[in-house]
Scaffold this motif. Structure first.
Motif, short mmCIF file in Angstrom:
data_model
loop_
_atom_site.label_atom_id
_atom_site.label_comp_id
_atom_site.label_asym_id
_atom_site.label_seq_id
_atom_site.Cartn_x
_atom_site.Cartn_y
_atom_site.Cartn_z
N LEU A 164 0.80 -1.16 0.15
CA LEU A 164 -0.15 -0.12 -0.15
C LEU A 164 0.86 1.19 0.18
CD1 LEU A 164 -2.09 -2.18 0.84
CD2 LEU A 164 -3.18 -0.57 2.24
N THR A 165 1.87 1.37 0.63
CA THR A 165 2.83 2.44 0.89
C THR A 165 3.36 2.90 -0.53
OG1 THR A 165 3.56 1.28 2.79
CG2 THR A 165 4.83 3.27 2.19
N GLY A 166 2.92 4.07 -0.78
CA GLY A 166 3.28 4.69 -2.29
C GLY A 166 2.44 4.54 -3.14
N LEU A 167 1.42 3.75 -2.86
CA LEU A 167 0.20 3.86 -3.95
C LEU A 167 -0.50 5.12 -4.04
CD1 LEU A 167 -1.94 0.49 -3.51
CD2 LEU A 167 -0.61 1.23 -5.52
N GLY A 168 -0.98 5.49 -5.11
CA GLY A 168 -1.60 6.72 -5.12
C GLY A 168 -3.10 6.63 -4.87
N ASP A 169 -4.02 7.59 -5.17
CA ASP A 169 -5.30 7.53 -4.81
C ASP A 169 -6.14 6.76 -5.69
OD1 ASP A 169 -4.92 9.52 -2.87
OD2 ASP A 169 -5.72 11.19 -4.05
N LYS A 170 -5.74 6.47 -6.80
CA LYS A 170 -6.40 5.52 -7.88
C LYS A 170 -6.19 4.07 -7.61
CE LYS A 170 -7.23 4.51 -12.86
NZ LYS A 170 -6.65 5.18 -14.08
N GLY A 171 -4.97 3.84 -7.17
CA GLY A 171 -4.67 2.68 -6.82
C GLY A 171 -5.11 2.15 -5.45
N LEU A 172 -5.14 3.07 -4.51
CA LEU A 172 -5.90 2.77 -3.18
C LEU A 172 -7.20 2.66 -3.37
CD1 LEU A 172 -4.04 5.50 -0.75
CD2 LEU A 172 -3.95 2.68 -0.67
N THR A 173 -8.13 3.42 -4.14
CA THR A 173 -9.46 3.30 -4.45
C THR A 173 -9.74 1.66 -4.89
OG1 THR A 173 -9.77 5.32 -4.68
CG2 THR A 173 -11.43 3.98 -5.54
N LYS A 174 -8.99 1.47 -5.86
CA LYS A 174 -8.85 -0.10 -6.71
C LYS A 174 -8.90 -1.11 -5.55
CE LYS A 174 -7.51 -2.39 -10.64
NZ LYS A 174 -7.03 -3.69 -10.11
N LEU A 175 -7.56 -0.94 -4.63
CA LEU A 175 -7.48 -1.92 -3.71
C LEU A 175 -8.69 -1.74 -2.68
CD1 LEU A 175 -4.38 -3.02 -1.78
CD2 LEU A 175 -6.06 -1.81 -0.59
#
Length: 258
Positions: free
Chosen positions: A87-98
């Motif tokens: 998770l560390t370093g993921l952008g908003d789009k990546g976090l939302t998808k996760l």
């Protein structure tokens, strides 16, 4: 020349069994005199297919840890993983998808949309993701939570316990990597709370779901396979196969009570 055996495969195997893990996680709010250190170098692995409870006094960091593990809050230092995803370093789009695809949430407030039926509320995350439920799994979830005759009802037509079971089904129907539950029985009477906890326990034991629950209630924690205790932003103890009395005794010892 003899080479010492590598520990890497064992470490990799350990990581493979972890649904979520934190590595030397620090969380600091504010700066200067207003600085608050919520987490102090926390490292923990949450095993796949187990029910883990996180406990601690107000201000211990338990909710902060859950929020960081779930990708709802960023860490100041350290790393957080959900399954194989860092998770560390993921952008908003990546976090939302996760959060949409790998994580389920159950909160103290049921967070149901009042204009939608129970069925529509349960299916909402899948609908947003453009996915349809697996029919067999849908039947399993609905029958397990005992809501088949309430699927056409709106939240206002359901009891508190039924609303929380809708929230549980919503979290489970997408088969996430891990479900995070924040005081899921906090707004329920003891009977309804016990029904929800038994459902969570059943989803772990029968379906292999992974659940991480923050709670202040020793009885609720006794439904878990493992209880982790936090104080001042650090893990200070843990219990496996806990009982309510064992959890209470540990809390008293940590807090210095006799």
């Amino acid at each position: 020349m003899t080479t010492a055996p590598s520990l890497a495969p064992q470490a990799a195997a350990t990581r493979a069994t972890a649904a979520a893990r934190a590595v030397d996680v620090w969380k600091v709010y504010g700066s200067g005199e207003a600085q608050v250190i919520a987490l102090r170098g926390v490292s923990v692995e949450l095993e796949r297919g187990r029910f883990t409870a996180i406990m601690g006094a107000s201000g211990s960091g338990k909710s902060t840890l859950m929020h960081c593990l779930a990708g709802l809050d960023s860490v100041t230092r350290g790393d957080v993983h959900i399954g194989a995803t860092k998770l560390t370093g993921l952008g908003d789009k990546g976090l939302t998808k996760l959060r949409r695809e790998q994580v389920g949430f159950i909160f103290q407030q049921f967070n149901l949309l009042p204009t939608l039926t129970a069925e529509e509320n349960i299916l909402l995350p899948l609908a947003i993701a453009g996915r349809k439920p697996d029919p067999q799994w849908w039947d399993t979830v609905i029958d397990t939570v005992g809501l088949r005759d309430r699927l056409g009802h709106r939240p206002s037509q359901l009891s508190g316990g039924q609303q929380q079971r809708v929230a549980c089904a919503r979290a489970l129907v997408s088969r996430p990597e891990v479900i995070f539950a924040d005081e899921p029985t906090g707004n329920l009477d003891s009977k309804s709370g016990a029904e929800v906890l038994k459902f969570l326990q059943q989803s772990v034991r029968e379906f292999g779901q992974t659940i991480v629950m923050v709670t202040h209630d020793p009885n609720a924690a006794s439904y878990a396979d493992r209880v982790i205790f936090l104080a001042d932003g650090q893990i200070v103890d843990e219990l496996t196969s806990p009982t309510a009395s064992g959890v209470l005794d540990t809390i008293k010892r940590i807090s210095g009570e006799q």
